[in-house]
Design a protein around this motif. Structure first.
Motif, PDB file in Angstrom:
ATOM      1  N   PRO A   1       0.696  -1.073   0.075  1.00 56.36           N
ATOM      2  CA  PRO A   1       0.012  -0.001   0.129  1.00 56.36           C
ATOM      3  C   PRO A   1       0.880   1.138   0.035  1.00 56.36           C
ATOM      4  N   HIS A   2       0.469   2.279  -0.606  1.00 56.14           N
ATOM      5  CA  HIS A   2       1.272   3.359  -0.708  1.00 56.14           C
ATOM      6  C   HIS A   2       1.618   3.891   0.482  1.00 56.14           C
ATOM      7  N   ASP A   3       0.801   3.975   1.399  1.00 59.91           N
ATOM      8  CA  ASP A   3       1.008   4.721   2.763  1.00 59.91           C
ATOM      9  C   ASP A   3       1.659   3.734   3.744  1.00 59.91           C
ATOM     10  N   LYS A   4       2.255   2.489   3.290  1.00 61.89           N
ATOM     11  CA  LYS A   4       2.783   1.552   4.039  1.00 61.89           C
ATOM     12  C   LYS A   4       4.396   1.246   3.758  1.00 61.89           C
ATOM     13  N   ARG A   5       4.516   1.633   2.334  1.00 63.05           N
ATOM     14  CA  ARG A   5       5.783   0.944   1.872  1.00 63.05           C
ATOM     15  C   ARG A   5       6.923   2.101   2.601  1.00 63.05           C
ATOM     16  N   ASP A   6       8.036   1.643   2.581  1.00 68.56           N
ATOM     17  CA  ASP A   6       9.247   2.310   3.202  1.00 68.56           C
ATOM     18  C   ASP A   6       9.655   3.545   1.986  1.00 68.56           C
ATOM     19  N   VAL A   7       9.692   4.563   2.575  1.00 64.70           N
ATOM     20  CA  VAL A   7      10.202   5.804   1.730  1.00 64.70           C
ATOM     21  C   VAL A   7      11.758   5.961   1.834  1.00 64.70           C
ATOM     22  N   ALA A   8      12.296   5.156   2.532  1.00 70.80           N
ATOM     23  CA  ALA A   8      13.863   5.445   2.738  1.00 70.80           C
ATOM     24  C   ALA A   8      14.340   4.318   3.331  1.00 70.80           C
ATOM     25  N   TRP A   9      15.684   3.932   2.964  1.00 69.40           N
ATOM     26  CA  TRP A   9      16.392   2.436   3.413  1.00 69.40           C
ATOM     27  C   TRP A   9      17.800   3.257   3.991  1.00 69.40           C
ATOM     28  N   LEU A  10      18.108   2.945   5.185  1.00 66.99           N
ATOM     29  CA  LEU A  10      19.284   3.644   5.861  1.00 66.99           C
ATOM     30  C   LEU A  10      20.238   2.379   6.205  1.00 66.99           C
ATOM     31  N   TYR A  11      21.332   2.674   6.005  1.00 64.96           N
ATOM     32  CA  TYR A  11      22.446   1.643   6.298  1.00 64.96           C
ATOM     33  C   TYR A  11      23.271   2.210   7.378  1.00 64.96           C
ATOM     34  N   MET A  12      23.109   1.369   8.400  1.00 68.42           N
ATOM     35  CA  MET A  12      23.481   1.832   9.595  1.00 68.42           C
ATOM     36  C   MET A  12      24.688   0.957  10.236  1.00 68.42           C
ATOM     37  N   VAL A  13      25.601   1.634  10.907  1.00 65.63           N
ATOM     38  CA  VAL A  13      26.767   0.910  11.494  1.00 65.63           C
ATOM     39  C   VAL A  13      26.882   1.055  13.050  1.00 65.63           C
ATOM     40  N   LYS A  14      27.902   0.126  13.462  1.00 64.58           N
ATOM     41  CA  LYS A  14      28.038   0.244  14.899  1.00 64.58           C
ATOM     42  C   LYS A  14      28.147   1.742  15.580  1.00 64.58           C
ATOM     43  N   ASN A  15      27.992   1.943  16.574  1.00 65.04           N
ATOM     44  CA  ASN A  15      27.966   3.255  17.069  1.00 65.04           C
ATOM     45  C   ASN A  15      29.437   3.504  17.613  1.00 65.04           C
ATOM     46  N   PRO A  16      30.066   4.572  16.852  1.00 61.25           N
ATOM     47  CA  PRO A  16      31.523   5.003  17.204  1.00 61.25           C
ATOM     48  C   PRO A  16      31.733   5.572  18.505  1.00 61.25           C
ATOM     49  N   ALA A  17      32.854   5.705  18.888  1.00 60.54           N
ATOM     50  CA  ALA A  17      33.075   6.264  20.189  1.00 60.54           C
ATOM     51  C   ALA A  17      32.532   7.578  20.334  1.00 60.54           C
ATOM     52  N   HIS A  18      32.466   8.492  19.249  1.00 56.85           N
ATOM     53  CA  HIS A  18      32.048   9.913  19.373  1.00 56.85           C
ATOM     54  C   HIS A  18      30.576  10.031  19.343  1.00 56.85           C
ATOM     55  N   HIS A  19      29.882   8.888  19.183  1.00 56.46           N
ATOM     56  CA  HIS A  19      28.310   8.746  19.000  1.00 56.46           C
ATOM     57  C   HIS A  19      27.687   7.628  19.758  1.00 56.46           C
ATOM     58  N   PRO A  20      28.017   7.356  20.860  1.00 58.07           N
ATOM     59  CA  PRO A  20      27.552   6.311  21.491  1.00 58.07           C
ATOM     60  C   PRO A  20      26.171   5.717  21.711  1.00 58.07           C
ATOM     61  N   GLN A  21      25.353   6.944  21.706  1.00 56.93           N
ATOM     62  CA  GLN A  21      23.910   6.775  21.754  1.00 56.93           C
ATOM     63  C   GLN A  21      23.416   6.246  20.233  1.00 56.93           C
ATOM     64  N   GLY A  22      23.970   6.461  19.281  1.00 58.96           N
ATOM     65  CA  GLY A  22      23.285   5.892  18.041  1.00 58.96           C
ATOM     66  C   GLY A  22      22.058   6.830  17.739  1.00 58.96           C
TER      67      GLY A  22
END
Length: 238
Positions: free
Chosen positions: A133-154
């Motif tokens: 359904p148009h209102d249910k499909r993903d509009v974006a797909w993000l590639y995520m990485v393990k949290n680096p030391a400078h961004h521990p909260q993700g």
């Protein structure tokens, strides 16, 4: 599929290195950051590339030209003042076309990411071949990485049905994502807008997908991180 390289940031945290050089042209192991991405895109068969720029943007155009030296075709979206990530993408939609595209932060170092993984990411059908359904499909797909030391909260929690703002485990957005153009339709060309606002909105709607990647990745956000990447490789002991 087309690609957009986001290269309009001023790179104030990289001063004085960026005083006379735009951040995407800073070199890692002898090659500008942005060129690592261009070569990897071409390797995956993604040769139509749009680059936005603002600060010292002429230097980017002079260095990369029309892209033919890399086997690519490069178009430019110049901004008199940087429009933030979402604003920059919206301003370049006329160059990106009507189909999903991959956008990459030009100031990250991710030399082994396989961009062919992006080609069929936002399929209009679910895993059983049924139309979303148009209102249910993903509009974006993000590639995520393990949290680096400078961004521990993700940034987001990764779950089977998509990315959420709450929950565990949390991961950091790599700066690589595939987007549908419709996601930016509400932003006027030339208007400044932050990508994080849109991502949170679509996460609330359950229309933000993503996955965790394991390849080497660095947000080259400080001179110290750049210097670390450029340290001589340790010689092997005999």
């Amino acid at each position: 599929m087309k690609a957009m390289l986001l290269a309009a940031g001023r790179g104030t945290r990289m001063m004085p290195l960026t005083e006379n050089c735009p951040k995407p042209l800073l070199k890692v192991r002898g090659r500008p950051l942005i060129v690592w991405h261009i070569l990897n895109l071409v390797k995956a068969g993604i040769t139509e590339i749009v680059i936005n720029h603002a600060y010292l943007g002429d230097m980017i155009e002079q260095t990369l030209g029309d892209g033919s030296q890399f086997g690519a075709s490069i178009s430019y979206s110049a901004e008199s003042e940087a429009l933030e990530t979402a604003g920059g993408i919206a301003n370049a939609l006329h160059l990106l076309g009507e189909h999903p595209f991959v956008a990459i932060a030009a100031d990250i170092y991710c030399p082994h990411f396989d961009f062919s993984e992006c080609l069929n990411t936002l399929e209009d059908n679910d895993m059983w071949g049924n139309p979303h359904p148009h209102d249910k499909r993903d509009v974006a797909w993000l590639y995520m990485v393990k949290n680096p030391a400078h961004h521990p909260q993700g940034d987001f929690a990764v779950h089977l049905l998509g990315l959420t703002k709450e929950g565990e485990p949390r991961y950091t957005f790599s700066g690589i994502g595939v987007y549908r153009p419709e996601m930016f339709a509400s932003i006027r060309p030339g208007e400044s807008a932050k990508l994080v606002t849109l991502l949170h909105d679509y996460a609330d709607r359950g229309q933000l997908g993503g996955e965790v990647i394991q390849c080497a990745w660095t947000d080259v956000g400080t001179p110290e991180r750049l210097a670390e990447l450029n340290k001589p490789l340790a010689s092997s002991k005999t």
